[in-house]
Design an enzyme around this catalytic site. Sequence first.
Site, PDB file in Angstrom:
ATOM      1  N   PHE A  16       0.756  -1.321  -0.090  1.00 47.19           N
ATOM      2  CA  PHE A  16      -0.011  -0.111  -0.087  1.00 47.19           C
ATOM      3  C   PHE A  16       0.669   1.314   0.041  1.00 47.19           C
ATOM      4  O   PHE A  16       0.491   2.357  -0.720  1.00 47.19           O
ATOM      5  CB  PHE A  16      -0.936  -0.078   1.341  1.00 47.19           C
TER       6      PHE A  16
ATOM      7  N   TYR B 257      10.372 -18.942   0.802  1.00 49.04           N
ATOM      8  CA  TYR B 257       9.216 -19.375   0.112  1.00 49.04           C
ATOM      9  C   TYR B 257       7.653 -18.618   0.009  1.00 49.04           C
ATOM     10  O   TYR B 257       6.852 -19.107  -0.489  1.00 49.04           O
ATOM     11  CB  TYR B 257       8.824 -20.589   1.072  1.00 49.04           C
TER      12      TYR B 257
ATOM     13  N   ASP C  59      -5.519  -8.011  10.998  1.00 49.16           N
ATOM     14  CA  ASP C  59      -5.443  -8.245   9.814  1.00 49.16           C
ATOM     15  C   ASP C  59      -4.917  -9.711   9.709  1.00 49.16           C
ATOM     16  O   ASP C  59      -3.763  -9.929   8.938  1.00 49.16           O
ATOM     17  CB  ASP C  59      -4.677  -7.461   8.970  1.00 49.16           C
TER      18      ASP C  59
ATOM     19  N   GLY D  84       4.166   1.488  -0.711  1.00 46.73           N
ATOM     20  CA  GLY D  84       5.477   1.386  -1.697  1.00 46.73           C
ATOM     21  C   GLY D  84       5.708  -0.153  -2.049  1.00 46.73           C
ATOM     22  O   GLY D  84       5.259  -0.976  -1.865  1.00 46.73           O
TER      23      GLY D  84
END
Length: 1009
Positions: free
Chosen positions: A435, A507, A549, A437
């Site tokens: 969001f 990964y 989140d 950069g």
Amino acid sequence: MSGVSEPLSRVKVGTLRRPEGPPEPMVVVPVDVEKEDVRILKVCFYSNSFNPGKNFKLVKCTVQTEIQEIITSILLSGRIGPNIQLAECYGLRLKHMKSDEIHWLHPQMTVGEVQDKYECLHVEAEWRYDLQIRYLPEDFMESLKEDRTTLLYFYQQLRNDYMQRYASKVSEGMALQLGCLELRRFFKDMPHNALDKKSNFELLEKEVGLDLFFPKQMQENLKPKQFRKMIQQTFQQYASLREEECVMKFFNTLAGFANIDQETYRCELIQGWNITVDLVIGPKGIRQLTSQDTKPTCLAEFKQIKSIRCLPLEETQAVLQLGIEGAPQSLSIKTSSLAEAENMADLIDGYCRLQGEHKGSLIMHAKKDGEKRNSLPQIPTLNLEARRSHLSESCSIESDIYAEIPDETLRRPGGPQYGVAREEVVLNRILGEGFFGEVYEGVYTNHKGEKINVAVKTCKKDCTQDNKEKFMSEAVIMKNLDHPHIVKLIGIIEEEPTWIIMELYPYGELGHYLERNKNSLKVPTLVLYTLQICKAMAYLESINCVHRDIAVRNILVASPECVKLGDFGLSRYIEDEDYYKASVTRLPIKWMSPESINFRRFTTASDVWMFAVCMWEILSFGKQPFFWLENKDVIGVLEKGDRLPKPELCPPVLYTLMTRCWDYDPSDRPRFTELVCSLSDIYQMEKDIAIEQERNARYRPPKILEPTTFQEPPPKPSRPKYRPPPQTNLLAPKLQFQVPEGLCASSPTLTSPMEYPSPVNSLHTPPLHRHNVFKRHSMREEDFIRPSSREEAQQLWEAEKIKMKQVLERQQKQMVEDSQWLRREERCLDPMVYMNDKSPLTPEKEAGYTEFTGPPQKPPRLGAQSIQPTANLDRTDDLVYHNVMTLVEAVLELKNKLGQLPPEDYVVVVKNVGLNLRKLIGSVDDLLPSLPASSRTEIEGTQKLLNKDLAELINKMKLAQQNAVTSLSEDCKRQMLTASHTLAVDAKNLLDAVDQAKVVANLAHPPAE
């Protein structure tokens, strides 16, 4: 100061987004300015945050800085919102907090003049600078629609003025409308029926507070239940309105009670004699109002005004003189104080700049040498974009002009230092874009000379100051985190461009990793991932931090057996508070709990909900939750009780744990410490199952390999003979081996006494031919014995066919007997059969199997209830019997219709059962006084049991409705049927108890022949 109209203000309501444009402008402080000439002004404004630290900005300036520069710098900072078109509507107000003394500061005044003229009158700490909208366009309703930021800011200002000055004076109906409009606007994601839920309304009352929306006096005058119902009904009227529609409706409603676009001053007009009037100043010009019943009379339009002058009089009074074009003399207005005259002059001058052709100030000041000047230097006419560019070019990047008061809750003392020199980091390829950069792969060389692969988050150069602070807040939080399953912070470069340096995990994101490797990942590994993230969340819970989140996109894979939680951009410390109130609009709706969507309320309990959604993602190999819904539809689904369905590979016990985390009531959800224990047990169980499956896969059952000399299928080997264990069992000497029933049915050779020699005579058993029995030496395929010839294989094949035929015949017999047993069980479960059947049931004989006596009677299943036949009595006018039969018919109707009804119609058939039960209990109550006292206890106990049965049926119905779209739907329906059957059986037991009591009381009669 009488007659001064205080402008409108509010602190805690609004929805303002930050711009994503050029960097925040700065008020330039010359290097050669002495320290005593530097000032820091605290300017308060309105924001959507409940955190007081977000409702003001500290502005570093000098005594020569003009007020207009301060206003413009705040507008361009993006702190109140993006893309402001009506910058000339804003003004700066100086207010004394203890006396409510107010001074409107002219844009061309300097900070030094303000301090010398006003601040010296009181203690400096008692003054407050407020950013206000004071000057409105003529058709401000339409003009503000083009500038959303200014529209919302003016709305917040008006809301505050309403709550402070008018809320206690308006009618209850208007207060209810205005409060519900703000509720709809503030909680714009809340569904129209959300407040109908008691838990939601209690959350609004206790956690948010009704004081933000409704006057206290109204809450005290109304009963709580009545007040709640009024809010629910009024809220429904505005449920479909969007945010802008709520704002406009608020303006129109309040305009019927108060003037929202003008200020009124009580003063005197000097026209040979003094006339006391109310002077009304607004977008339509300067008007006078002599009485409340008359219409205002226009004195002058702003385009006609040529000069403005304030002159002091004796006894603190003052005169405001307005030079009007075409008038022989100026319009003189006498005020009660010089401050009031100056405030009026600033208001009129502001409207002249907004509506007139002359953009400079019309206020005339007297110079020290007695000379007069027509006007002050003109205010720069550059628009916002040009001024933003001009300020950006004139400011040094390193200058420390704007500084927010640091949020100490996010900065914890102690810990290592994370400052990193830029030359120690080499950037390579771009990994992705966030969001703020790009995210780069890089190499960091530490102080020991070791090279470490790192991920570098960067912040865009054109990012606003507010977004830079949000970008850095992630690093501030990560400084204090130390856990093996949380992404590790390496360092920070705070100078422009800002970098956050973290561990690099090859990964990548867990979501992509799951999608790439879904064919090779096993369930224990997936459960291990959930356990590791749960441990990380338990750690965050212990330090009072909410993540907000939790999703697979924010989890990184360090190794195939280790994942780490990252992306703390939305995380917040909640300290001693119970929850964090979000002020941003970019939130992951499909992962959020109902209280987070409805009220933007985030707690550890809401993190538990999100974690369960994340578990669902992991077990679904990275699928997005509710991918079949739009964001706006999610809350409606959750409010109905629907939840995410069980993933195909998810263990049932794990899905049950998920559903506990998705409880609507936050207090009923488990904590992360409890989840860690549960997930540890599930992980161990899945590991054991996987090991057992692997062992079974290695030791496959024996099979005959096809001979190479012919292509016909080989014969199946006969089953290995079972030899019972010796009778020297040390743990239980008398315990005999019992072959399971299911194994006997499918393998009759295991239970045949002819083929099970006892340990005593096994030594005398004649030797068996090779083609009769295959002895298994090992479980490896290469050790299986092959037939020596085609003839031997053919013999084996024929023998196996004969045995298979015998097995099928025996199984067919057992199927017939099983079907007879099932029919008897079904009849037992049907109350109608036993109530009407006057003879005991006997097993029926099937034609063709008369000699076969059948297997022994199977024991009754758990939960099955023994039902006795109903007494053979005269049922004429027997209301109890009639009502029992009607109730049973209602139960049978429920049983027959349940599979076809939609979940919302379950209540219809259950309600029918409840009404019939009420009639039954009423008829028993009418009969009870005529029955013996010794029988009443049993009858009353059965009545109570029936009420409990109905309550259980209702609970099972609710459970079935909540799980209608989940994999538990059929199981819930079965539970509902079981509860209804129990109720029918207890109703029959009540009838038997009444019949027995009637026999004792000589009230029963045999049936008429």
